[in-house]
Write an enzyme that holds these catalytic residues in place. Structure first.
Site, PDB file in Angstrom:
ATOM      1  N   THR A 167      58.438  46.430  43.522  1.00  0.00           N
ATOM      2  CA  THR A 167      59.142  45.501  42.641  1.00  0.00           C
ATOM      3  C   THR A 167      60.638  45.771  42.744  1.00  0.00           C
ATOM      4  OG1 THR A 167      57.330  45.771  41.091  1.00  0.00           O
ATOM      5  CG2 THR A 167      59.409  44.999  40.150  1.00  0.00           C
ATOM      6  N   ARG A 195      45.689  39.463  38.075  1.00  0.00           N
ATOM      7  CA  ARG A 195      46.133  40.797  37.614  1.00  0.00           C
ATOM      8  C   ARG A 195      47.635  40.772  37.315  1.00  0.00           C
ATOM      9  NH1 ARG A 195      50.234  44.444  39.779  1.00  0.00           N
ATOM     10  NH2 ARG A 195      49.706  46.553  39.170  1.00  0.00           N
ATOM     11  N   GLY A 197      50.824  43.204  36.558  1.00  0.00           N
ATOM     12  CA  GLY A 197      51.268  44.597  36.567  1.00  0.00           C
ATOM     13  C   GLY A 197      52.149  44.842  35.367  1.00  0.00           C
ATOM     14  N   ASP A 198      52.937  45.895  35.457  1.00  0.00           N
ATOM     15  CA  ASP A 198      53.837  46.235  34.357  1.00  0.00           C
ATOM     16  C   ASP A 198      55.047  45.304  34.286  1.00  0.00           C
ATOM     17  OD1 ASP A 198      54.598  47.280  36.880  1.00  0.00           O
ATOM     18  OD2 ASP A 198      55.874  48.796  35.956  1.00  0.00           O
ATOM     19  N   THR A 218      58.708  51.081  38.722  1.00  0.00           N
ATOM     20  CA  THR A 218      58.094  50.472  39.894  1.00  0.00           C
ATOM     21  C   THR A 218      56.916  51.362  40.298  1.00  0.00           C
ATOM     22  OG1 THR A 218      59.460  51.710  41.451  1.00  0.00           O
ATOM     23  CG2 THR A 218      60.317  49.579  40.721  1.00  0.00           C
ATOM     24  N   GLY A 221      51.897  50.035  38.377  1.00  0.00           N
ATOM     25  CA  GLY A 221      52.208  49.378  37.105  1.00  0.00           C
ATOM     26  C   GLY A 221      51.199  49.672  36.018  1.00  0.00           C
TER      27      GLY A 221
HETATM   28  N1  ASP Z   1      54.930  47.922  39.555  1.00  0.00           N
HETATM   29  C1  ASP Z   1      54.455  46.827  40.368  1.00  0.00           C
HETATM   30  C2  ASP Z   1      53.128  46.364  39.864  1.00  0.00           C
HETATM   31  O1  ASP Z   1      52.332  47.198  39.458  1.00  0.00           O
HETATM   32  C3  ASP Z   1      54.309  47.127  41.820  1.00  0.00           C
HETATM   33  C4  ASP Z   1      55.383  47.928  42.475  1.00  0.00           C
HETATM   34  O2  ASP Z   1      56.466  48.117  41.934  1.00  0.00           O
HETATM   35  O3  ASP Z   1      55.131  48.428  43.591  1.00  0.00           O
HETATM   36  O4  ASP Z   1      52.854  45.199  39.945  1.00  0.00           O
END
Ligand code: ASP
Length: 309
Positions: A167, A195, A197-198, A218, A221
């Site tokens: 991200t 889904r 994520g965070d 990042t 998540g």
């Molecule tokens: N944090 C992001 C998510 O879980 C993915 C990432 O940053 O790699 O969607």
């Protein structure tokens, strides 16, 4: 020295623009949105916007959020398909709706209503890699029935083709001493459709409070969602901890997570005095981030600290 901008390595296409705007006196929200738009449109960043990896069904679902640390108004979109700039749609949620988050069809409907630019976000190379996965990992029987097959098992086996890429997260303390944060992502590659994520979840993937600081995560998540990591870091600062100690405390929270997806998670934080800290928890490789501070002609890259859980 007051102003500061922290973004991760994926912020490369936009960091210069955001720094330039902050230096010219623009507010953080505008500067962050402008920088993230450049990342979203850059197909060499394979984990954000157009060019991002798809879900298990081969569809690109994008998440983004932006938060104003003065008012705690935020805007977020999740599992959005078919639009080039999720960050601007998130900004429009913040500005135009009495809501904080829209997902899926509702988010796309609102994007259409705002006249947002549409895009085919699945670039040929992502489709090629996805198809290769499909042919190698999905049984011939399931390939015939596709997409009417159970996905839960496939989702367990999915391998993120871009391990270590993330991200994009932007944190700023601007010339008005206001603290803002924005994030944008295609999420976990090969994720279960729908889904989140965070990133679109305020308090998990990002948080900002102009009186104390901001944080964004990042990586895995699911961990940030479970521990409310971004909010926790800012709250620990509000409760009197230094930036350094607040991040340590959030890492201690992550240590208590048992089961589920435990992998690498990177924490980015700034405080109201313009200090910052970036820690890659459980990282297997060196990660870098971009830093710009008032008075500097250009942003530069710095190595993240690495801590094991
Ligand atoms: N944090 C992001 C998510 O879980 C993915 C990432 O940053 O790699 O969607």
């Amino acid at each position: 020295m007051t102003q500061i901008l922290v973004t991760n390595s994926e912020g490369r296409p936009g960091v210069g623009k955001t720094a330039e705007m902050l230096a010219a006196g623009h507010g953080g929200l505008d500067a962050i949105e402008a920088g993230i738009r450049l990342v979203e449109a850059d197909t060499s960043i394979r984990t954000v916007g157009r060019g991002g990896w798809p879900n298990l069904l081969g569809e690109v679902e994008l998440d983004a959020a932006i938060i104003d640390g003065n008012t705690f108004r935020s805007g977020a979109v999740g599992a959005l398909k078919g639009y080039l700039h999720p960050i601007s749609i998130a900004r429009a949620v913040l500005e135009r709706l009495p809501h904080e988050m829209l997902v899926g069809e509702g988010a796309a409907r609102f994007a259409h209503e705002t006249g947002a630019q549409t895009a085919d976000n699945l670039i040929p190379d992502s489709e090629r890699v996805w198809r290769q996965w499909f042919e190698e990992k999905v049984s011939p029987d399931d390939q015939r029935k596709w997409p009417n097959v159970p996905l839960a098992e496939l989702c367990q086996q999915a391998i993120d083709p871009e391990k270590g890429m993330d991200t994009t997260v932007f944190l700023s303390l601007d010339g008005r001493k206001e603290i803002m944060a924005g994030v944008s992502t295609s999420g976990w590659a090969w994720k279960y459709p729908g889904r989140l994520g965070d990133s679109p979840i305020i308090g998990a993937g990002c948080f900002a409070d102009s009186e104390h600081g901001a944080a964004a995560c990042t990586g895995a998540g699911e961990m940030a969602i479970r521990a409310g990591t971004s909010r926790a870091i800012v709250l620990y600062m509000k409760m009197g901890l230094s930036l350094e100690a607040a991040v340590d405390e959030a890492i201690a929270d992550l240590r208590r997570l048992k089961g589920g997806l435990i992998q690498r998670i990177t924490l980015h934080a700034i405080d109201r005095d313009g200090r910052h800290r970036v820690v890659a928890v459980n990282a297997e490789e060196q990660l870098t981030y971009w830093l710009w501070q008032e008075g500097e002609a250009e942003p530069h890259a710095e190595p993240a600290e690495i801590i094991a859980l």
